[in-house]
Design a protein around this motif. Structure first.
Motif, PDB file in Angstrom:
ATOM      1  N   LEU A   1       0.831  -1.204   0.000  1.00 53.19           N
ATOM      2  CA  LEU A   1       0.000   0.000   0.000  1.00 53.19           C
ATOM      3  C   LEU A   1       0.869   1.258   0.000  1.00 53.19           C
ATOM      4  N   ILE A   2       1.896   1.259   0.811  1.00 54.45           N
ATOM      5  CA  ILE A   2       2.817   2.401   0.847  1.00 54.45           C
ATOM      6  C   ILE A   2       3.491   2.574  -0.515  1.00 54.45           C
ATOM      7  N   GLU A   3       3.887   1.480  -1.111  1.00 57.58           N
ATOM      8  CA  GLU A   3       4.519   1.533  -2.436  1.00 57.58           C
ATOM      9  C   GLU A   3       3.566   2.133  -3.477  1.00 57.58           C
ATOM     10  N   THR A   4       2.320   1.705  -3.452  1.00 58.79           N
ATOM     11  CA  THR A   4       1.322   2.241  -4.377  1.00 58.79           C
ATOM     12  C   THR A   4       1.098   3.728  -4.132  1.00 58.79           C
ATOM     13  N   MET A   5       1.056   4.110  -2.875  1.00 58.91           N
ATOM     14  CA  MET A   5       0.880   5.527  -2.547  1.00 58.91           C
ATOM     15  C   MET A   5       2.065   6.350  -3.036  1.00 58.91           C
ATOM     16  N   ASN A   6       3.259   5.809  -2.883  1.00 56.66           N
ATOM     17  CA  ASN A   6       4.450   6.532  -3.341  1.00 56.66           C
ATOM     18  C   ASN A   6       4.458   6.741  -4.856  1.00 56.66           C
ATOM     19  N   LYS A   7       3.841   5.826  -5.578  1.00 54.19           N
ATOM     20  CA  LYS A   7       3.793   5.932  -7.037  1.00 54.19           C
ATOM     21  C   LYS A   7       2.571   6.722  -7.516  1.00 54.19           C
ATOM     22  N   GLY A   8       1.606   6.906  -6.633  1.00 51.83           N
ATOM     23  CA  GLY A   8       0.347   7.535  -7.007  1.00 51.83           C
ATOM     24  C   GLY A   8       0.425   9.044  -7.033  1.00 51.83           C
ATOM     25  N   PRO A   9      -0.717   9.662  -7.293  1.00 53.37           N
ATOM     26  CA  PRO A   9      -0.787  11.126  -7.331  1.00 53.37           C
ATOM     27  C   PRO A   9      -0.404  11.724  -5.975  1.00 53.37           C
ATOM     28  N   GLN A  10       0.670  12.471  -5.969  1.00 53.15           N
ATOM     29  CA  GLN A  10       1.201  12.982  -4.709  1.00 53.15           C
ATOM     30  C   GLN A  10       0.295  14.013  -4.052  1.00 53.15           C
ATOM     31  N   ARG A  11      -0.525  14.674  -4.825  1.00 55.85           N
ATOM     32  CA  ARG A  11      -1.473  15.616  -4.231  1.00 55.85           C
ATOM     33  C   ARG A  11      -2.426  14.882  -3.287  1.00 55.85           C
ATOM     34  N   ARG A  12      -2.906  13.709  -3.706  1.00 55.57           N
ATOM     35  CA  ARG A  12      -3.789  12.898  -2.859  1.00 55.57           C
ATOM     36  C   ARG A  12      -3.054  12.400  -1.620  1.00 55.57           C
ATOM     37  N   VAL A  13      -1.811  11.987  -1.820  1.00 54.19           N
ATOM     38  CA  VAL A  13      -1.018  11.482  -0.690  1.00 54.19           C
ATOM     39  C   VAL A  13      -0.774  12.598   0.320  1.00 54.19           C
ATOM     40  N   ARG A  14      -0.486  13.797  -0.161  1.00 54.08           N
ATOM     41  CA  ARG A  14      -0.281  14.924   0.758  1.00 54.08           C
ATOM     42  C   ARG A  14      -1.559  15.246   1.527  1.00 54.08           C
TER      43      ARG A  14
END
Length: 129
Positions: free
Chosen positions: A100-113
């Protein structure tokens, strides 16, 4: 911050806002996962979870303490957790597995922020209880 109904309502709102952000990522990862990270031991509320539920006036779902703590969570169903995120123990909500962390790191960073900012707000409120 005093633990009261107003702070509990704020936590509830933050958790409701947080849920779809997390679920955007879990929808990609969790259905194909072979290692269930939703374990019974993460479903047991801590003292802050109990205070939160009490302040809301909402009883937390009863847990089956006889279940294997390392076994699948009793609330895990075919479509994920059967209880809304705002009623789950915090340790359940903040647990992020490696994929999940790996997917988040590759995903849209605006959403992660945005997700990280909401988690920080929740941590700030909970740490002052």
């Amino acid at each position: 911050m005093k633990q009261d109904a107003a702070s509990a309502q704020k936590l509830k709102k933050l958790l409701i806002d947080l849920s779809p952000l997390i679920e955007e990522f879990t929808a990609d990862i969790c259905p194909d996962c072979r290692e269930i990270c939703c374990k019974q031991k993460r479903s047991i509320p801590d003292a802050d979870d109990v205070r939160y539920g009490t302040a809301l006036g909402t009883p937390l779902p009863e847990r089956d303490l006889a279940r294997d703590p390392d076994g699948p969570c009793q609330f895990m169903g075919q479509a994920g957790c059967a209880i809304p995120r705002w009623l789950r123990p915090w340790r359940c909500t903040w647990y992020f597995c490696g994929p999940l962390i790996e997917t988040m790191n590759k995903g849209p960073q605006r959403r992660v922020r945005r997700l990280s900012a909401l988690i920080q707000e929740i941590v700030d409120i909970r740490s002052n209880w």
